[in-house]
Design an enzyme around this catalytic site. Structure first.
Site, short mmCIF file in Angstrom:
data_model
loop_
_atom_site.label_atom_id
_atom_site.label_comp_id
_atom_site.label_asym_id
_atom_site.label_seq_id
_atom_site.Cartn_x
_atom_site.Cartn_y
_atom_site.Cartn_z
CE LYS A 1 -4.07 -2.04 2.23
NZ LYS A 1 -5.01 -1.93 3.34
CG ASP B 1 -7.89 0.31 3.98
OD1 ASP B 1 -8.70 -0.50 3.52
OD2 ASP B 1 -6.65 0.17 3.88
P1 NAP Z 1 0.97 -3.50 10.17
O1 NAP Z 1 1.21 -2.33 9.31
O2 NAP Z 1 1.96 -4.61 10.19
O3 NAP Z 1 0.77 -2.94 11.69
C1 NAP Z 1 0.68 -3.81 12.77
C2 NAP Z 1 0.32 -3.04 14.02
O4 NAP Z 1 0.12 -3.99 15.07
C3 NAP Z 1 1.38 -2.07 14.49
O5 NAP Z 1 0.78 -0.98 15.13
C4 NAP Z 1 2.17 -2.93 15.50
O6 NAP Z 1 2.84 -2.15 16.49
C5 NAP Z 1 1.04 -3.68 16.15
N1 NAP Z 1 1.47 -4.93 16.75
C6 NAP Z 1 1.96 -6.02 16.12
N2 NAP Z 1 2.24 -6.99 17.02
C7 NAP Z 1 1.93 -6.49 18.24
C8 NAP Z 1 2.00 -7.00 19.57
N3 NAP Z 1 2.46 -8.23 19.81
N4 NAP Z 1 1.59 -6.22 20.59
C9 NAP Z 1 1.11 -4.98 20.35
N5 NAP Z 1 1.01 -4.42 19.12
C10 NAP Z 1 1.42 -5.18 18.07
O7 NAP Z 1 -0.42 -4.22 9.81
P2 NAP Z 1 -1.72 -3.53 9.14
O8 NAP Z 1 -1.66 -3.68 7.67
O9 NAP Z 1 -1.91 -2.18 9.72
O10 NAP Z 1 -2.88 -4.52 9.65
C11 NAP Z 1 -3.24 -4.55 11.03
C12 NAP Z 1 -4.52 -5.37 11.20
O11 NAP Z 1 -5.61 -4.70 10.55
C13 NAP Z 1 -4.46 -6.77 10.58
O12 NAP Z 1 -5.07 -7.66 11.47
C14 NAP Z 1 -5.28 -6.66 9.31
O13 NAP Z 1 -5.91 -7.87 8.97
C15 NAP Z 1 -6.32 -5.62 9.75
N6 NAP Z 1 -6.89 -4.90 8.61
C16 NAP Z 1 -8.22 -5.02 8.40
C17 NAP Z 1 -8.83 -4.35 7.34
C18 NAP Z 1 -10.29 -4.51 7.13
O14 NAP Z 1 -10.79 -4.15 6.05
N7 NAP Z 1 -11.03 -5.00 8.11
C19 NAP Z 1 -8.06 -3.56 6.48
C20 NAP Z 1 -6.67 -3.44 6.73
C21 NAP Z 1 -6.11 -4.14 7.80
P3 NAP Z 1 4.36 -1.61 16.23
O15 NAP Z 1 4.22 -0.33 15.46
O16 NAP Z 1 4.91 -1.42 17.58
O17 NAP Z 1 5.07 -2.68 15.45
#
Ligand code: NAP
Length: 309
Positions: A89, A125
């Site tokens: 993205k 989003d």
């Molecule tokens: P990402 O960019 O990898 O971000 C992950 C986030 O989770 C970061 O804030 C990270 O914190 C945090 N995190 C990861 N492991 C953690 C832990 N053990 N404890 C606390 N915080 C933790 O991922 P993303 O693309 O934003 O996606 C995040 C979630 O949103 C996923 O589950 C995805 O499926 C969901 N999502 C859903 C939709 C929808 O349409 N429903 C759309 C997009 C995404 P740090 O910054 O400290 O690493």
């Protein structure tokens, strides 16, 4: 010819005429790595069929090393547009010719329109979660005091920018890596300025992912949004301790795994209203459809296809 489920970067780069040869021709796709799990083809093809649009929507498996080349090859292969998902993205924002204001602010593009040789980028989003929250809870983001956990991730940033653009009542940004939440709070503060000299009234703040800080903020919050990747596996530790949840809270989990998440179970047990991220997925897709075709998306058809998937 029956449309294959997944195409490769190689297909697009070396056989651009391939996509016109299917019935209906493949003119849209979701691009990601991995991509097999994507639910987008199920509901986008249902929408295309229901609207009598003779176009198929496929999956394109594209590793990061090939992404820029694939983006540039979309016009030549006859594509009308595309969706972009993990991990592309942010690269998509850099790769398009023009991006709308929200995509620029959120730092990412999830929807592309091909216009001649030019690529226009959008991000649906944030608007998608806004619609999902209205639908699930009959509340508008702009009226809510929001605690957003995972504000440092891609989805979290998009949601935070949406909250800021709607000038929600209060925005508390929480992230495991605290500095990311701090930087984002500083960046979003100008959205909350009512007068040039009045300051942001602490309407956007960053806190650490710690029980004490969370307890204080959740006590006075209307909605908790989880945008961390925690919860995708049911064995994941809950992102927020069950004891911090209460019955006046709405809980929205952007994660949408089958069987729910610990957070949602804990929220329901605390008497809170809770919803998973399927609505966000549905509405971001419906908004993409509206951008491509400049007409309302057949939302119920898409919802049924998504639920049946
Ligand atoms: P990402 O960019 O990898 O971000 C992950 C986030 O989770 C970061 O804030 C990270 O914190 C945090 N995190 C990861 N492991 C953690 C832990 N053990 N404890 C606390 N915080 C933790 O991922 P993303 O693309 O934003 O996606 C995040 C979630 O949103 C996923 O589950 C995805 O499926 C969901 N999502 C859903 C939709 C929808 O349409 N429903 C759309 C997009 C995404 P740090 O910054 O400290 O690493």
């Amino acid at each position: 010819m029956v449309t294959p489920d997944i195409f490769s970067a190689e297909d697009l780069l070396s056989k651009p005429d391939l996509f016109a040869g299917f019935e209906p021709p493949v003119r849209l796709a979701v691009i990601g790595d991995p991509i097999a799990h994507s639910k987008s083809p199920a509901f986008q093809n249902a929408a295309l069929h229901a609207c009598g649009i003779p176009v198929a929507y496929a999956r394109l498996h594209v590793p990061p090393s090939e992404f820029d080349k694939v983006l540039r090859a979309l016009p030549g292969a006859g594509f009308l547009g595309a969706n972009v998902t993990i991990p592309h993205k942010a690269s998509a924002l850099a790769g398009v010719d023009v991006a709308d204001a929200y995509a620029r602010a959120s730092g990412s593009v999830n929807t592309i329109v091909v216009s001649g040789e030019k690529l226009h980028g959008f991000n649906t989003d944030g608007p998608g979660i806004s619609r999902a929250i209205r639908e699930e809870f009959s509340r508008d983001l702009r009226d809510l005091r929001v605690v957003l956990v995972g504000a440092g991730g891609g989805a979290g940033r998009a949601i935070a920018v949406q909250c800021a653009m709607e000038k929600c009542a209060r925005l508390v940004l929480v992230n495991r890596t605290f500095e990311k939440a701090q930087l984002l709070a500083a960046e979003l503060a100008p959205y909350f300025l009512s007068e040039p000299t009045s300051g942001s009234d602490d309407r956007v703040v960053a806190i650490r992912l710690e029980d004490g800080d969370l307890r204080r903020e959740l006590k006075n919050a209307d909605i908790l949004i989880n945008a961390t990747s925690l919860g995708m596996d049911r064995s994941d530790a809950p992102v927020v301790a069950a004891s911090l949840l209460h019955s006046n809270l709405l809980v929205y989990d952007a994660v949408y795994t089958r069987g729910g998440s610990r957070l949602l179970d804990d929220a329901v047990a605390a008497g809170a209203r809770a919803a998973n991220g399927l609505g966000m997925l549905l509405h971001q897709g419906a908004l993409a459809f509206e951008i491509w075709f400049n007409r309302p998306a057949p939302l119920e058809v898409m919802r049924q296809a998504l639920l049946a998937h």
